[in-house]
Every structure is written in C-alpha cells, then in structure tokens.
Design a protein around this motif. Structure first.
Motif, PDB file in Angstrom:
ATOM      1  N   LYS A  36      10.898  53.097 -44.839  1.00 61.27           N
ATOM      2  CA  LYS A  36      12.234  52.994 -45.453  1.00 61.27           C
ATOM      3  C   LYS A  36      13.337  52.936 -44.397  1.00 61.27           C
ATOM      4  O   LYS A  36      14.206  52.062 -44.428  1.00 61.27           O
ATOM      5  CB  LYS A  36      12.490  54.204 -46.382  1.00 61.27           C
ATOM      6  N   SER A  38      13.050  52.329 -41.214  1.00 62.96           N
ATOM      7  CA  SER A  38      12.879  51.146 -40.359  1.00 62.96           C
ATOM      8  C   SER A  38      13.434  49.893 -41.032  1.00 62.96           C
ATOM      9  O   SER A  38      14.049  49.046 -40.380  1.00 62.96           O
ATOM     10  CB  SER A  38      11.392  50.918 -40.059  1.00 62.96           C
ATOM     11  N   ALA A 178       9.505  45.198 -40.478  1.00 60.39           N
ATOM     12  CA  ALA A 178      10.605  45.644 -39.623  1.00 60.39           C
ATOM     13  C   ALA A 178      10.404  45.117 -38.207  1.00 60.39           C
ATOM     14  O   ALA A 178      11.348  45.020 -37.429  1.00 60.39           O
ATOM     15  CB  ALA A 178      10.686  47.173 -39.616  1.00 60.39           C
TER      16      ALA A 178
HETATM   17  P1  GTP Z   1       9.975  59.162 -44.007  1.00 58.39           P
HETATM   18  O1  GTP Z   1      11.433  59.218 -43.720  1.00 58.39           O
HETATM   19  O2  GTP Z   1       9.198  60.145 -43.199  1.00 58.39           O
HETATM   20  O3  GTP Z   1       9.655  59.228 -45.471  1.00 58.39           O
HETATM   21  O4  GTP Z   1       9.394  57.733 -43.471  1.00 58.39           O
HETATM   22  P2  GTP Z   1      10.011  56.272 -43.638  1.00 58.39           P
HETATM   23  O5  GTP Z   1       9.505  55.659 -44.898  1.00 58.39           O
HETATM   24  O6  GTP Z   1      11.470  56.273 -43.431  1.00 58.39           O
HETATM   25  O7  GTP Z   1       9.274  55.498 -42.429  1.00 58.39           O
HETATM   26  P3  GTP Z   1       9.851  55.153 -40.967  1.00 58.39           P
HETATM   27  O8  GTP Z   1      10.842  54.052 -41.064  1.00 58.39           O
HETATM   28  O9  GTP Z   1      10.262  56.403 -40.293  1.00 58.39           O
HETATM   29  O10 GTP Z   1       8.547  54.527 -40.281  1.00 58.39           O
HETATM   30  C1  GTP Z   1       7.315  55.217 -40.242  1.00 58.39           C
HETATM   31  C2  GTP Z   1       6.435  54.628 -39.133  1.00 58.39           C
HETATM   32  O11 GTP Z   1       6.056  53.284 -39.492  1.00 58.39           O
HETATM   33  C3  GTP Z   1       7.142  54.515 -37.785  1.00 58.39           C
HETATM   34  O12 GTP Z   1       6.201  54.786 -36.776  1.00 58.39           O
HETATM   35  C4  GTP Z   1       7.603  53.065 -37.738  1.00 58.39           C
HETATM   36  O13 GTP Z   1       7.729  52.561 -36.427  1.00 58.39           O
HETATM   37  C5  GTP Z   1       6.464  52.365 -38.491  1.00 58.39           C
HETATM   38  N1  GTP Z   1       6.918  51.125 -39.159  1.00 58.39           N
HETATM   39  C6  GTP Z   1       7.872  51.017 -40.095  1.00 58.39           C
HETATM   40  N2  GTP Z   1       8.017  49.751 -40.495  1.00 58.39           N
HETATM   41  C7  GTP Z   1       7.128  49.016 -39.810  1.00 58.39           C
HETATM   42  C8  GTP Z   1       6.777  47.621 -39.772  1.00 58.39           C
HETATM   43  O14 GTP Z   1       7.319  46.770 -40.484  1.00 58.39           O
HETATM   44  N3  GTP Z   1       5.778  47.252 -38.903  1.00 58.39           N
HETATM   45  C9  GTP Z   1       5.132  48.147 -38.124  1.00 58.39           C
HETATM   46  N4  GTP Z   1       4.157  47.685 -37.334  1.00 58.39           N
HETATM   47  N5  GTP Z   1       5.436  49.464 -38.111  1.00 58.39           N
HETATM   48  C10 GTP Z   1       6.407  49.898 -38.952  1.00 58.39           C
END
Ligand code: GTP
Ligand code: MG
Length: 197
Positions: A36, A38, A178
């Motif tokens: 989310k 990202s 992302a």
């Molecule tokens: P919470 O806030 O903990 O609920 O997580 P979130 O949904 O906000 O996820 P976040 O954006 O923190 O990303 C979680 C992990 O996934 C990180 O290590 C990011 O770098 C990875 N990540 C997110 N989007 C992508 C993507 O499109 N591609 C790749 N390869 N990694 C991604």
C-alpha cells in the motif's frame, strides 16, 4: 494527471481526528505487506513519502497526504496480520472500519491484493463487507514485477473467475508494480476522472 505537489498532512488514530472532510479522498487498503505505502509513493513519484518496510505492520495510523493542493491520498494500516496479538488486531480493525464507514469524502477505496497469490478468504470477505456497506472500491493487483507475464495472466484470470462467482459486476481492476511503475497512469487517470465527475 501530473502530480506537482504531494504533502504529508497528518497521522490519525481515529477517523474523528482526520483532517476536515472538504476535499475528495482516495484510500489504500489490503493485507499487511501487500504494498500500500509503496503504491502511494509510486503514484506520487516520491520514494520516501509514506513509510515502507519489509516487515508487515509498518503503517499503524490513518495517514493523510494532500495532492496538488486539492485532494487526499490516504495510507491505511494493513488488515489480517496474523502475528499481532488479538487485542491489537481488533484495535486496527476498529480504526480502519471507523474510517471506512464514516468518512464522507471517501470517493474510492483501492483494495490491494498480491498478484502472486490465489484469492484469500480474508480479502474476499473484506470486499463483501465493502459491498454491503456501499463503500465504492476498485481492486489493485500489486508486485507484478515478481511474476512472468504468463503467470500473471493466469493469476488474474483465476482471481476474476473467483470474484465473478459472487459479484454480478466486477469493480474496476488495476494491475501494478511499484518497481516498474506499471499501472501508474491508469490509476491517476481514474482518480482524475472521479475528481471531475
Ligand atoms: P503495511 O504498512 O505493513 O501494512 O505494508 P504495506 O502494504 O504498506 O507494504 P509496503 O509498501 O511497506 O511494502 C512491503 C514490502 O513489499 C516492502 O519490502 C516493499 O519494498 C515491497 N514491495 C511493495 N510493492 C512492491 C512491488 O511492486 N514490487 C516489489 N518487488 N516489491 C514491492
Ligand atoms: Mg504501509
């Protein structure tokens, strides 16, 4: 729609403490670690606007970002993080649902699901609840850079087939990464069209 300004406004533990509800607002939700924060950064073209972590449970509050001085993006905590104690999970649940069901300027909720995985009961149930509560939502498949094109296509087909079993009409679907910025223009165009409705 070019984004020329993206400002962090505030983090709120409760929808009642969120900024005034005059501007149209778009929120991002989904299981912990789905991407989310990202996605929000990718859409804004900023690496460190919203906090990202490889450990699930990073985002813990309702985070408002003002875009181009005229609308908000909202980064929400994830749901369904099994490792949290039950009382913590319930606290997040109350915070998220309070926000989703009571924010009058929420125009659309983006529900993120990982494009690598089969439909998860918790996501299907979440979408069912949004339908019941009439919260408008779209589905965003994330992390497509981690799949080969054929695998991605097969996963998307499987996912939409499952959704079609209970939804007469599918919500808008976006396919994103992302890393490669796939889906950026499509989502921003969609938001722009809703802002001008
Ligand atoms: P919470 O806030 O903990 O609920 O997580 P979130 O949904 O906000 O996820 P976040 O954006 O923190 O990303 C979680 C992990 O996934 C990180 O290590 C990011 O770098 C990875 N990540 C997110 N989007 C992508 C993507 O499109 N591609 C790749 N390869 N990694 C991604
Ligand atoms: Mg986050």
């Amino acid at each position: 729609m070019p984004i020329h300004q993206a400002l962090f406004i505030t983090s709120s533990p409760d929808y009642k403490l969120c900024p005034p509800s005059q501007k149209p607002e778009y929120a991002f939700i989904g299981r912990s670690n789905v991407g989310k924060s990202s996605l929000l950064n990718m859409l804004c073209g900023r690496r460190k606007l919203a906090k990202i972590s490889s450990t699930p449970g990073k985002t813990r509050l309702i985070n408002h970002f003002e875009i181009n001085g005229s609308w908000y993006m909202v980064d929400l905590p994830g749901y369904g993080y099994a490792k949290l104690p039950k009382t913590e999970r319930e606290k997040f649940h109350t915070m998220i649902n309070g926000y989703l069901y009571n924010r009058p300027n929420l125009v659309n909720l983006f529900v993120l699901v990982d494009s690598r995985h089969a439909p998860h009961a918790i996501d299907l149930e979440f979408m069912r609840n949004m339908g019941l509560k009439k919260v408008p939502f779209s589905i965003v498949f994330t992390k497509t850079d981690k799949l080969k094109p054929q695998e991605l296509e097969a996963n998307l087909a499987r996912y939409t087939a499952v959704l079609s079993e209970e939804w007469a009409e599918l919500p808008p679907v976006f396919v994103t990464s992302a890393t490669t910025r796939q889906g950026r223009d499509e989502i921003l165009q969609y938001i722009d069209s809703l802002n001008h409705r």
